[in-house]
Design an enzyme around this catalytic site. Structure first.
Site: not given
Length: 404
Positions: A23, A28, A92, A161, A290, A321, A387
């Site tokens: 993903k 990108r 996001g 981020s 993740d 999370r 997702k």
């Protein structure tokens, strides 16, 4: 009341699967193809909800896209739109990236999205864009952007981020000069490395200077064909299953990747080493957030307390999370406790009912926990997996998993 639920029978998995397309690379590559001046054929073997968000946004910004089962052909628009509206839904990554790049496609863009997405951080990026000439009428979704991204000097804190850095680098690939200054090594820096790799594939060089990044006088050239490499983030769940007694061969992975989630291999080795050495195991999750849910499941195989540490960034994912992972473990019969930004893990997986918190990685982690369980595991809101990995349960059944 949650009605979408799935029940997984206890048991091991065995067989062979292909890793789905990354993903991170896909987002990108799609955006860079949209910024190019000639068509690009992009090969993707799994179109997740988030990838489709980026594809739809590019269409709404004027790109022409032909869709096939395992690829898209993207033909960029030759002219800038006057106005556009793009919907980021719950993605996001798409939100941050298009906040910076969208003015290359249209003069005025309204960006909308789901409520949870409006609660995720984006202000530092917005403020930097305002300081460098863009007009953005709100600090949170929905907002309207106008002006021209001409590059400039951007300052970010290392603990914000990494998607902000990527957003500015993607936008900077079509500007004269972009300089991004950080005060230290960025968290989740591996995602910036992925961005640098993709930009290079489109003929744009990023110069790293200490903790900062620079692009000067770029010229985007489409590679014509772009093959999105396999995803380590989602493959990590099946690697985890192998530690728990399954026997799965995973194809289509690049072992020389810039994806940091390849770190699952060393996490598994560390868990093996700590089974008999009496030492306390601490996994620093700051660069690989993740991997937290599957790592938490794997830590329950140790007969002593262990820790996931430096999990501040876990609080701003699809769910908080730290909370959702902690509750998942406790609901499955183990014992977890949040301590600041750390998670203490002990006890054993038995089975039970898990709320996904609408988080795809909680769904997958709880599913893999069936390898350890003595009872069935039921997951509420299991369709959250769409997702990033819509065919997860198809692959799970292909490997012998029993679902109802």
């Amino acid at each position: 009341m949650k009605t979408d639920k799935i029940t997984i029978k206890k048991g091991k998995l065995k067989g062979e699967i292909d890793a789905i397309s990354s993903k991170s690379f896909a987002h990108r590559a799609l955006i860079m193809a949209g910024l190019s001046d000639s068509p690009t054929e992009i090969f993707i073997n799994e179109f997740s909800k988030d990838i489709n968000v980026t594809i739809k946004a590019l269409e709404d910004l004027g790109a022409y896209i032909e869709r096939y089962e395992d690829k898209i052909i993207l033909i960029p628009s030759k002219k800038k739109l006057n106005k556009a509206i793009i919907d980021m839904y719950e993605s996001g990554s798409s939100l941050r990236f298009f906040t910076a790049v969208s003015t290359h496609f249209a003069k005025e863009i309204k960006i909308i999205g789901e409520k949870r997405l409006s609660q995720r951080p984006n202000l530092a990026l917005i403020e930097n864009l305002r300081e460098n000439g863009l007009s953005i009428d709100n600090d949170r979704l929905p907002f309207t952007i106008s002006g021209d991204f001409l590059g400039g000097n951007f300052k970010l804190s290392h603990d914000e981020s990494s998607q902000y850095i990527t957003a500015l680098l993607l936008a900077g690939s079509k500007s004269a000069r972009t300089f991004i200054e950080l005060d230290n090594l960025a968290e989740s820096v591996g995602y910036v490395d992925i961005t640098i790799d993709v930009l290079k594939d489109f003929n744009v060089d990023v110069i790293k200077e200490g903790f900062s990044y620079k692009i000067e006088n770029p010229k985007i050239i489409s590679p014509k064909k772009y093959y999105v490499e396999g995803d380590w983030s989602n493959s990590a769940f099946f690697y985890g299953a192998n530690l728990l007694g399954s026997d799965i061969k995973i194809n289509n992975l690049n072992f020389n990747t810039s994806q940091k989630d390849k770190e699952i291999i060393s996490i598994i080795e560390r868990i093996k080493e700590h089974k008999n050495n009496g030492k306390t195991l601490k996994i620093d999750i700051s660069q690989i957030p993740d991997l937290a849910p599957i790592t938490a499941i794997l830590l329950t195989t140790l007969d002593k307390p262990s820790y996931i540490v430096n999990g501040k960034r876990l609080r701003i994912k699809e769910s908080d999370r730290l909370i959702s992972t902690c509750q998942m473990l406790n609901n499955l019969g183990a014992k977890a406790e949040i301590r600041g930004d750390d998670l203490k893990v002990e006890g054993k997986i038995k089975g039970g009912v898990v709320d996904s918190f609408n988080d795809h990685r909680i769904v997958m982690a709880a599913s893999i926990a069936s390898n350890l369980a003595s009872e069935d595991i039921t997951i509420l809101d299991y369709k959250a997996v769409n997702k990033s990995y819509p065919n997860f349960f198809n692959d799970f059944e292909k490997l012998g998993g029993e679902l109802r």
